[in-house]
Enzyme design. Structure first.
Site, PDB file in Angstrom:
ATOM      1  N   ALA A  70       0.810  -1.219   0.000  1.00 13.49           N
ATOM      2  CA  ALA A  70       0.000   0.000   0.000  1.00 13.49           C
ATOM      3  C   ALA A  70       0.845   1.271   0.000  1.00 13.49           C
ATOM      4  CB  ALA A  70      -0.948  -0.013   1.196  1.00 13.49           C
TER       5      ALA A  70
ATOM      6  N   SER B 273       4.638   3.685   3.991  1.00 12.27           N
ATOM      7  CA  SER B 273       5.746   4.128   4.843  1.00 12.27           C
ATOM      8  C   SER B 273       6.677   5.113   4.145  1.00 12.27           C
ATOM      9  CB  SER B 273       6.533   2.906   5.339  1.00 12.27           C
ATOM     10  OG  SER B 273       5.844   2.286   6.375  1.00 12.27           O
TER      11      SER B 273
ATOM     12  N   GLY C 251       9.633   7.317   3.666  1.00 14.52           N
ATOM     13  CA  GLY C 251      10.947   7.172   4.294  1.00 14.52           C
ATOM     14  C   GLY C 251      11.491   5.761   4.141  1.00 14.52           C
ATOM     15  N   ASN C 252      10.611   4.820   3.770  1.00 10.33           N
ATOM     16  CA  ASN C 252      10.988   3.428   3.537  1.00 10.33           C
ATOM     17  C   ASN C 252      10.904   3.220   2.020  1.00 10.33           C
ATOM     18  OD1 ASN C 252      10.552   0.689   2.886  1.00 10.33           O
ATOM     19  ND2 ASN C 252       9.473   0.244   4.784  1.00 10.33           N
TER      20      ASN C 252
ATOM     21  N   HIS D 179      -0.677   3.200  10.365  1.00  8.42           N
ATOM     22  CA  HIS D 179      -0.992   1.769  10.207  1.00  8.42           C
ATOM     23  C   HIS D 179      -0.255   0.917  11.231  1.00  8.42           C
ATOM     24  CE1 HIS D 179       2.772   1.982   7.867  1.00  8.42           C
ATOM     25  NE2 HIS D 179       2.827   0.670   7.821  1.00  8.42           N
TER      26      HIS D 179
ATOM     27  N   GLU E 286      10.146   2.583  18.170  1.00 10.49           N
ATOM     28  CA  GLU E 286      10.028   1.558  17.124  1.00 10.49           C
ATOM     29  C   GLU E 286      10.552   0.202  17.586  1.00 10.49           C
ATOM     30  OE1 GLU E 286       8.877   2.193  13.625  1.00 10.49           O
ATOM     31  OE2 GLU E 286       8.006   3.982  14.527  1.00 10.49           O
TER      32      GLU E 286
ATOM     33  N   ARG F 288      11.904   8.241  13.257  1.00 16.30           N
ATOM     34  CA  ARG F 288      10.773   7.613  13.953  1.00 16.30           C
ATOM     35  C   ARG F 288      10.995   7.458  15.458  1.00 16.30           C
ATOM     36  NH1 ARG F 288       8.403   2.595  10.431  1.00 16.30           N
ATOM     37  NH2 ARG F 288       8.857   3.322   8.330  1.00 16.30           N
TER      38      ARG F 288
ATOM     39  N   HIS G 203      15.099   2.640  10.104  1.00 21.24           N
ATOM     40  CA  HIS G 203      15.387   2.021  11.406  1.00 21.24           C
ATOM     41  C   HIS G 203      16.886   1.731  11.449  1.00 21.24           C
ATOM     42  CE1 HIS G 203      11.049   0.303  11.441  1.00 21.24           C
ATOM     43  NE2 HIS G 203      11.115   1.280  12.315  1.00 21.24           N
TER      44      HIS G 203
ATOM     45  N   ASP H 282      18.221  -0.937  12.273  1.00 19.98           N
ATOM     46  CA  ASP H 282      18.537  -2.298  11.798  1.00 19.98           C
ATOM     47  C   ASP H 282      18.620  -2.389  10.276  1.00 19.98           C
ATOM     48  OD1 ASP H 282      15.860  -2.424  11.000  1.00 19.98           O
ATOM     49  OD2 ASP H 282      15.317  -4.058  12.361  1.00 19.98           O
TER      50      ASP H 282
ATOM     51  N   ASN I 194       8.162  -4.654   0.964  1.00 18.20           N
ATOM     52  CA  ASN I 194       7.630  -3.658   1.898  1.00 18.20           C
ATOM     53  C   ASN I 194       8.726  -3.099   2.797  1.00 18.20           C
ATOM     54  OD1 ASN I 194       4.899  -3.082   1.571  1.00 18.20           O
ATOM     55  ND2 ASN I 194       4.251  -4.965   2.563  1.00 18.20           N
TER      56      ASN I 194
ATOM     57  N   CYS J   4      14.014  -7.797  10.267  1.00 19.13           N
ATOM     58  CA  CYS J   4      12.749  -7.132  10.617  1.00 19.13           C
ATOM     59  C   CYS J   4      11.716  -8.140  11.083  1.00 19.13           C
ATOM     60  CB  CYS J   4      12.138  -6.426   9.405  1.00 19.13           C
ATOM     61  SG  CYS J   4      13.124  -5.114   8.736  1.00 19.13           S
TER      62      CYS J   4
HETATM   63  O1  SUG Z   1       7.453   0.100   9.273  1.00 18.18           O
HETATM   64  N1  SUG Z   1       6.854  -1.406   6.160  1.00 18.18           N
HETATM   65  C1  SUG Z   1       7.437  -1.475   7.487  1.00 18.18           C
HETATM   66  C2  SUG Z   1       8.738  -2.223   7.426  1.00 18.18           C
HETATM   67  C3  SUG Z   1       9.297  -2.455   8.797  1.00 18.18           C
HETATM   68  C4  SUG Z   1      10.693  -2.973   8.751  1.00 18.18           C
HETATM   69  N2  SUG Z   1      11.140  -3.214  10.060  1.00 18.18           N
HETATM   70  C5  SUG Z   1      12.417  -3.070  10.482  1.00 18.18           C
HETATM   71  N3  SUG Z   1      13.304  -2.396   9.791  1.00 18.18           N
HETATM   72  N4  SUG Z   1      12.711  -3.543  11.643  1.00 18.18           N
HETATM   73  C6  SUG Z   1       7.643  -0.074   8.066  1.00 18.18           C
HETATM   74  O2  SUG Z   1       8.002   0.832   7.293  1.00 18.18           O
HETATM   75  C7  SUG Z   1       5.107  -0.951   4.559  1.00 18.18           C
HETATM   76  C8  SUG Z   1       3.632  -1.260   4.398  1.00 18.18           C
HETATM   77  C9  SUG Z   1       3.121  -0.881   3.054  1.00 18.18           C
HETATM   78  O3  SUG Z   1       3.621   0.044   2.434  1.00 18.18           O
HETATM   79  O4  SUG Z   1       2.127  -1.515   2.617  1.00 18.18           O
HETATM   80  C10 SUG Z   1       5.590  -1.040   5.980  1.00 18.18           C
HETATM   81  O5  SUG Z   1       4.843  -0.786   6.911  1.00 18.18           O
END
Ligand code: SUG
Length: 446
Positions: free
Chosen positions: A21, A24, A26-27, A139, A176, A216, A252, A254, A364, A370
């Protein structure tokens, strides 16, 4: 007397609503795969295969359950009314982003489930758990209640285990969990030093902070966890993440560093003040010398580290050294693959590299590390937990059949509004709490 202890890894079982979806900011992976069609069945089976491979090697491997999604109580709290079918129809037509958020299977990334301090580090010599409020993302901010219930139903005995509620759910105390927390020790049963990594200082606007992407975790949250867990100064080090790394997609710690035992494996751009972090860890680590494996930008550029998730690997003890359990993507990025080939030849603490395919989760932004929450337990504590969640051949077979019976092969954003999906999820989860012996942890069961 020092007790023998092990590190148990509790992996999040991927939920039946696993989807892409783009939630996130920044991810990088989350944003680049937005609207791709997910395969929840494959995702869950990939996760289970990783757990099985590690359990077969003799590691204590636990399972944490997925959450109930879409989460109707959250939609009701946001003013959606009527029957569940009417609520799903309304939110899908007016606010599909909200539907996506309350449908995310993000609880699978259990490195964000909680921070855990082993009993050798804490003032009352109990294992302490604080579920992460995950307040940076809507979320994820809805995970901590059920996470707390699941942890309590596994680690029930209060003489061994202490459970704290999540920190206040506001950005000042954004937390986190274990993704920003690493413990170093000479042996698991010995007192350790816990490294808390934060992205910004909430109560000081002048302090360095990322410019593009959100930080975060705050220092204040990390300090609160250390206080709640009864960690003395000897057992805690606080370090700021390099803001430039956050702006390059390291949301994060990690994603840029991993530690185990006396070993820290990290990228040169991980910390704002690298020298101080290393000096403090060296000073506080008892009974062993810190082995710091520093990866330079010349060896692995930051962009390659983020793309491959090199540092989102599990670092595990083996009889003759340490195993780095890396995501398959590490073999697709030339600099990283080359680095790994050289790493095992150096004669350092990491003596083996093994590849795990968790591609569905990786899209994701969730690699092998993770997907797991580490819990160091001595023999008595391990005996005291609910053993129904510990993976063995029989549980693995049962969970594979359960996934095959309940999960879909395809899930798109449009599918999230399907009322049948909610029914299927609840039926599956009701059965799962029975399989794992968890009791009633979900809202629909209460
Ligand atoms: O929080 N992705 C998670 C990934 C978490 C990874 N965890 C660690 N690094 N420990 C987050 O960003 C994406 C969901 C989406 O886009 O559908 C998401 O929530």
């Amino acid at each position: 007397m020092v007790k023998h202890a092990v590190e148990a890894n509790f992996d999040g079982l991927v939920g039946p609503t696993h989807n892409y979806a783009g939630l996130s900011w920044g991810n990088v992976a989350s944003k680049s795969n937005v609207n791709a069609v997910a395969n929840p069945k494959e995702a869950a089976l990939q996760g289970l295969a990783k757990m099985k491979q590690l359990a077969d090697r003799g590691y204590v491997q636990g399972v944490l359950p997925p959450h109930e999604r879409p989460h109707i109580p959250t939609l009701r709290a946001l003013g959606f009314e009527g029957t569940e079918r009417q609520i799903l129809e309304a939110v899908a037509s007016t606010d599909p982003s909200i539907l996506a958020a309350v449908s995310s299977a993000s609880a699978m990334w259990t490195a964000n489930a909680a921070t855990v301090s082993p009993s050798t580090d804490t003032a009352d010599h109990r294992v302490h758990f604080t579920p992460a409020n995950l307040s940076a993302k809507f979320h994820r901010a809805i995970e901590h209640r059920v996470t707390g219930r699941a942890l309590k139903s596994i680690f029930t005995d209060e003489s061994y285990f202490a459970h704290h509620p999540a920190l206040p759910s506001v950005s000042h105390f954004g937390d986190e969990g274990a993704a920003n927390h690493t413990r170093f020790c000479s042996r698991y049963g010995e007192p350790g030093v816990e490294l808390f990594v934060y992205g910004q200082v909430a109560f000081n606007e002048q302090a360095p902070a990322p410019a593009k992407y959100p930080a975060r975790q705050t220092l204040e949250a990390s300090q609160a966890i250390a206080r709640l867990h009864g960690l003395s100064d000897r057992h805690a080090v606080f370090a700021q993440q390099n803001p430039a790394a956050i702006d390059a997609g390291v949301f994060h710690n990690d994603v840029i560093a991993v530690g185990n035992g006396n070993c820290l494996f990290y990228h040169q751009l991980a910390f704002l003040d690298e020298d101080r972090v290393l000096a403090e860890l060296r000073d506080r680590l008892i009974g062993a010398e810190l082995e710091a494996i520093r990866v330079s930008s010349a060896e692995v550029p930051l962009g390659d580290a983020v793309a491959s998730y090199l540092f989102n690997s599990q670092l595990l003890n083996t009889p003759d050294g340490m195993l780095l359990a890396v995501p398959g993507e590490c073999r697709e990025v030339a600099s990283v693959s080359r680095y790994l080939d050289d790493l095992v030849k150096t004669g350092g603490p990491i003596t083996a590299v093994e590849v795990f395919d968790v591609k569905q989760s990786m899209r994701n932004g969730g690699g092998p590390a993770c997907l797991r929450l580490r819990v160091v337990l001595n023999h008595e504590e391990l005996q005291a937990i609910n053993r129904g969640v510990i993976l063995n051949d029989a549980l693995y077979d049962r969970l594979v059949s359960w996934v095959n019976a309940h999960y879909r092969n395809e899930l798109s954003q449009q599918d999230l509004a399907d009322p049948m999906l909610l029914d299927d999820v609840r039926k599956a989860l009701d059965e799962l709490t029975g399989i794992l012996g968890l009791g009633s942890i979900y809202d629909f069961q209460r």
